[in-house]
Design a protein around this motif. Structure first.
Motif, PDB file in Angstrom:
ATOM      1  N   ASP A   6       0.856  -1.184   0.000  1.00 45.11           N
ATOM      2  CA  ASP A   6       0.000   0.000   0.000  1.00 45.11           C
ATOM      3  C   ASP A   6       0.894   1.237   0.000  1.00 45.11           C
ATOM      4  OD1 ASP A   6      -2.454  -1.417   0.081  1.00 45.11           O
ATOM      5  OD2 ASP A   6      -2.169  -1.787   2.220  1.00 45.11           O
ATOM      6  N   TRP A   7       0.785   2.034  -1.048  1.00 43.43           N
ATOM      7  CA  TRP A   7       1.625   3.200  -1.229  1.00 43.43           C
ATOM      8  C   TRP A   7       0.914   4.443  -0.696  1.00 43.43           C
ATOM      9  CZ3 TRP A   7       6.516   3.035  -3.620  1.00 43.43           C
ATOM     10  CH2 TRP A   7       6.863   1.781  -4.150  1.00 43.43           C
ATOM     11  N   THR A   8       1.681   5.304  -0.063  1.00 42.28           N
ATOM     12  CA  THR A   8       1.158   6.561   0.472  1.00 42.28           C
ATOM     13  C   THR A   8       1.659   7.711  -0.392  1.00 42.28           C
ATOM     14  OG1 THR A   8       1.157   5.675   2.723  1.00 42.28           O
ATOM     15  CG2 THR A   8       1.054   8.071   2.474  1.00 42.28           C
ATOM     16  N   VAL A   9       0.714   8.490  -0.939  1.00 46.92           N
ATOM     17  CA  VAL A   9       1.078   9.612  -1.798  1.00 46.92           C
ATOM     18  C   VAL A   9       1.593  10.757  -0.929  1.00 46.92           C
ATOM     19  CG1 VAL A   9       0.244  11.314  -3.472  1.00 46.92           C
ATOM     20  CG2 VAL A   9      -0.584   8.941  -3.551  1.00 46.92           C
ATOM     21  N   ALA A  10       2.770  11.257  -1.271  1.00 46.96           N
ATOM     22  CA  ALA A  10       3.363  12.359  -0.522  1.00 46.96           C
ATOM     23  C   ALA A  10       2.721  13.681  -0.926  1.00 46.96           C
ATOM     24  CB  ALA A  10       4.871  12.405  -0.759  1.00 46.96           C
ATOM     25  N   SER A  11       2.793  14.658  -0.036  1.00 48.43           N
ATOM     26  CA  SER A  11       2.267  15.987  -0.346  1.00 48.43           C
ATOM     27  C   SER A  11       3.108  16.625  -1.453  1.00 48.43           C
ATOM     28  CB  SER A  11       2.297  16.868   0.903  1.00 48.43           C
ATOM     29  OG  SER A  11       3.628  16.984   1.396  1.00 48.43           O
ATOM     30  N   GLY A  12       2.495  17.544  -2.165  1.00 47.05           N
ATOM     31  CA  GLY A  12       3.212  18.206  -3.245  1.00 47.05           C
ATOM     32  C   GLY A  12       2.904  17.659  -4.618  1.00 47.05           C
ATOM     33  N   GLY A  13       2.027  16.659  -4.694  1.00 48.32           N
ATOM     34  CA  GLY A  13       1.649  16.121  -5.992  1.00 48.32           C
ATOM     35  C   GLY A  13       0.734  17.079  -6.748  1.00 48.32           C
ATOM     36  N   ARG A  14       0.598  16.859  -8.031  1.00 45.97           N
ATOM     37  CA  ARG A  14      -0.222  17.747  -8.847  1.00 45.97           C
ATOM     38  C   ARG A  14      -1.202  16.936  -9.682  1.00 45.97           C
ATOM     39  NH1 ARG A  14      -0.968  20.323 -13.680  1.00 45.97           N
ATOM     40  NH2 ARG A  14      -1.441  22.572 -13.546  1.00 45.97           N
ATOM     41  N   LEU A  15      -2.462  17.395  -9.699  1.00 46.01           N
ATOM     42  CA  LEU A  15      -3.499  16.844 -10.553  1.00 46.01           C
ATOM     43  C   LEU A  15      -4.108  17.999 -11.330  1.00 46.01           C
ATOM     44  CD1 LEU A  15      -5.344  14.573 -11.549  1.00 46.01           C
ATOM     45  CD2 LEU A  15      -6.787  14.948  -9.528  1.00 46.01           C
ATOM     46  N   GLY A  16      -3.760  18.092 -12.593  1.00 46.93           N
ATOM     47  CA  GLY A  16      -4.192  19.229 -13.390  1.00 46.93           C
ATOM     48  C   GLY A  16      -5.077  18.828 -14.551  1.00 46.93           C
ATOM     49  N   PHE A  17      -5.696  19.822 -15.167  1.00 45.49           N
ATOM     50  CA  PHE A  17      -6.527  19.581 -16.341  1.00 45.49           C
ATOM     51  C   PHE A  17      -6.385  20.758 -17.297  1.00 45.49           C
ATOM     52  CE2 PHE A  17      -9.166  21.711 -13.191  1.00 45.49           C
ATOM     53  CZ  PHE A  17      -9.780  22.728 -13.915  1.00 45.49           C
ATOM     54  N   SER A  63      -6.802  21.069  -6.059  1.00 43.46           N
ATOM     55  CA  SER A  63      -5.886  21.176  -4.928  1.00 43.46           C
ATOM     56  C   SER A  63      -6.135  20.116  -3.858  1.00 43.46           C
ATOM     57  CB  SER A  63      -5.987  22.569  -4.297  1.00 43.46           C
ATOM     58  OG  SER A  63      -7.316  22.833  -3.878  1.00 43.46           O
ATOM     59  N   ARG A  64      -7.279  19.441  -3.916  1.00 44.77           N
ATOM     60  CA  ARG A  64      -7.579  18.408  -2.911  1.00 44.77           C
ATOM     61  C   ARG A  64      -7.978  17.107  -3.624  1.00 44.77           C
ATOM     62  NH1 ARG A  64     -10.253  22.915  -0.846  1.00 44.77           N
ATOM     63  NH2 ARG A  64     -12.283  22.104  -1.502  1.00 44.77           N
ATOM     64  N   TRP A  65      -7.181  16.120  -3.388  1.00 39.29           N
ATOM     65  CA  TRP A  65      -7.462  14.787  -3.911  1.00 39.29           C
ATOM     66  C   TRP A  65      -6.648  13.774  -3.121  1.00 39.29           C
ATOM     67  CZ3 TRP A  65      -3.239  12.188  -6.110  1.00 39.29           C
ATOM     68  CH2 TRP A  65      -2.122  12.983  -6.414  1.00 39.29           C
ATOM     69  N   ARG A  66      -7.082  12.547  -3.145  1.00 42.58           N
ATOM     70  CA  ARG A  66      -6.392  11.488  -2.398  1.00 42.58           C
ATOM     71  C   ARG A  66      -6.416  10.204  -3.244  1.00 42.58           C
ATOM     72  NH1 ARG A  66     -11.414  12.228  -0.095  1.00 42.58           N
ATOM     73  NH2 ARG A  66     -12.740  10.370   0.097  1.00 42.58           N
ATOM     74  N   ALA A  67      -5.453   9.350  -2.957  1.00 41.37           N
ATOM     75  CA  ALA A  67      -5.326   8.119  -3.740  1.00 41.37           C
ATOM     76  C   ALA A  67      -5.044   6.940  -2.825  1.00 41.37           C
ATOM     77  CB  ALA A  67      -4.216   8.251  -4.777  1.00 41.37           C
ATOM     78  N   ALA A  68      -5.703   5.846  -3.113  1.00 37.45           N
ATOM     79  CA  ALA A  68      -5.433   4.568  -2.442  1.00 37.45           C
ATOM     80  C   ALA A  68      -4.822   3.642  -3.494  1.00 37.45           C
ATOM     81  CB  ALA A  68      -6.710   3.975  -1.873  1.00 37.45           C
ATOM     82  N   ILE A  69      -3.545   3.359  -3.326  1.00 38.99           N
ATOM     83  CA  ILE A  69      -2.809   2.598  -4.339  1.00 38.99           C
ATOM     84  C   ILE A  69      -2.227   1.353  -3.699  1.00 38.99           C
ATOM     85  CG2 ILE A  69      -0.910   2.642  -5.992  1.00 38.99           C
ATOM     86  CD1 ILE A  69      -1.170   5.701  -6.024  1.00 38.99           C
ATOM     87  N   ARG A  70      -2.626   0.229  -4.222  1.00 41.02           N
ATOM     88  CA  ARG A  70      -2.035  -1.062  -3.829  1.00 41.02           C
ATOM     89  C   ARG A  70      -1.403  -1.625  -5.089  1.00 41.02           C
ATOM     90  NH1 ARG A  70      -2.180  -4.579   0.320  1.00 41.02           N
ATOM     91  NH2 ARG A  70      -2.113  -6.815  -0.083  1.00 41.02           N
ATOM     92  N   PHE A  89       3.313  12.765  -9.027  1.00 41.29           N
ATOM     93  CA  PHE A  89       3.432  12.718  -7.563  1.00 41.29           C
ATOM     94  C   PHE A  89       4.505  11.709  -7.179  1.00 41.29           C
ATOM     95  CE2 PHE A  89       0.181   9.666  -8.803  1.00 41.29           C
ATOM     96  CZ  PHE A  89       0.554   8.510  -8.115  1.00 41.29           C
ATOM     97  N   THR A  90       4.874  11.739  -5.937  1.00 44.34           N
ATOM     98  CA  THR A  90       5.767  10.731  -5.359  1.00 44.34           C
ATOM     99  C   THR A  90       5.001   9.969  -4.303  1.00 44.34           C
ATOM    100  OG1 THR A  90       6.630  12.275  -3.718  1.00 44.34           O
ATOM    101  CG2 THR A  90       7.825  12.112  -5.815  1.00 44.34           C
ATOM    102  N   ALA A  91       5.391   8.748  -4.089  1.00 46.46           N
ATOM    103  CA  ALA A  91       4.721   7.900  -3.100  1.00 46.46           C
ATOM    104  C   ALA A  91       5.741   7.020  -2.411  1.00 46.46           C
ATOM    105  CB  ALA A  91       3.650   7.058  -3.773  1.00 46.46           C
ATOM    106  N   THR A  92       5.409   6.604  -1.204  1.00 43.64           N
ATOM    107  CA  THR A  92       6.283   5.722  -0.434  1.00 43.64           C
ATOM    108  C   THR A  92       5.499   4.511   0.036  1.00 43.64           C
ATOM    109  OG1 THR A  92       5.794   6.946   1.612  1.00 43.64           O
ATOM    110  CG2 THR A  92       7.756   7.617   0.357  1.00 43.64           C
TER     111      THR A  92
END
Length: 278
Positions: free
Chosen positions: A115-126, A140-147, A271-274
């Motif tokens: 399970d990866w945790t998205v770090a702050s500072g990512g960008r989601l643009g359109f 500016s506000r979004w979240r991701a659940a990545i396995r 984005f970066t994730a750990t």
């Protein structure tokens, strides 16, 4: 060509013999200088010449099998050579252990699902297009659940939830319009959700995630492509996608037409994730 020459030579001899004994012409006496007037002597002399030619050929070009046999017989005897056959089964018996060790190494290098945790500072643009002009915005506000694991794509999943009210194009009046019922209708549908269970490796560091996008009450197939670089327990991700806003009803009334606002909207993210330390 050598066999053709031999065949022609044999036919030539047969013709000479035919002329000598069947037609009664002294061909052999004429062909063999030292046997004039003696047919039997001529035949013996001709056979002797043929035999001598073959013997000379064998001496100049020895048979390969004989040469190989001579090399084997000339090679010095190696002590313990008699024990060589018994060494082969021993080597074969050790092979399964080596294969098992190699398989164990491969298993150790595989990355398990995490399970990866998205770090702050990512960008989601359109990017949308208004009368042919590109209008850039971001959420500016979004979240991701990545396995995810590159070695376990069949079990990998992605789920991204976007707060539509966080849309920012740098123009307050335009941002308020996006939140209204004509566009995102955030009062009734505050979030957009992309979820994918079909993730494919395209080669190198390129991947593709196929899933569905739930937006403004409509659920449609959506595909995004991304690149992934994993360094230890840290990953860098960037990708793109394109959606048709009209398929989700984004743009009602006069905004439903595509002459002013194009139907295609480009999505870009990075984005970066750990993941937990292994």
């Amino acid at each position: 060509m050598a066999w053709l020459a031999i065949g022609l030579f044999a036919l030539h001899i047969a013709g000479a013999l035919r002329h000598q004994w069947l037609l009664g012409k002294p061909e052999l006496q004429r062909m063999v200088p030292f046997a004039r007037g003696k047919a039997v002597g001529a035949a013996i002399g001709a056979l002797a010449l043929v035999g001598g030619a073959f013997a000379a050929g064998d001496s100049i070009y020895p048979d390969k099998k004989q040469a190989a046999a001579q090399q084997r017989s000339a090679a010095p005897a190696t002590p313990g050579a008699a024990a060589t056959p018994s060494a082969v089964p021993a080597a074969n018996e050790e092979a399964p252990e080596t294969d098992a060790a190699e398989e164990a190494v491969v298993e150790d290098t595989k990355q398990p699902l995490a399970d990866w945790t998205v770090a702050s500072g990512g960008r989601l643009g359109f990017t949308a297009r208004w009368n042919g002009e590109a209008i850039d915005g971001r959420f500016s506000r979004w979240r991701a659940a990545i396995r995810f694991s590159p070695d376990e794509l069949a079990g990998s999943t992605i789920r991204v939830t976007v707060d539509l009210a966080s849309a920012d194009t740098g123009d307050g009046q335009r941002d308020d319009s996006l939140k209204s019922s004509d566009f995102f209708d955030v009062g009734a549908h505050p979030n957009a959700i992309f979820s994918a269970r079909d993730i494919r490796h395209l080669g190198g560091d390129r991947y593709e995630a196929r899933g569905t996008l739930d937006l403004r009450g409509a659920s449609k197939p959506a595909t995004l492509r991304f690149t992934l670089q994993i360094d230890g327990d840290r990953a860098r991700v960037s990708g793109t996608a394109r959606i048709d806003r009209t398929a989700f009803g984004v743009g009602q009334g006069e905004w439903a037409a595509t002459d002013a606002i194009a139907a295609g909207v480009d999505i870009a993210f990075s984005f970066t994730a750990t993941r937990p330390a292994s």
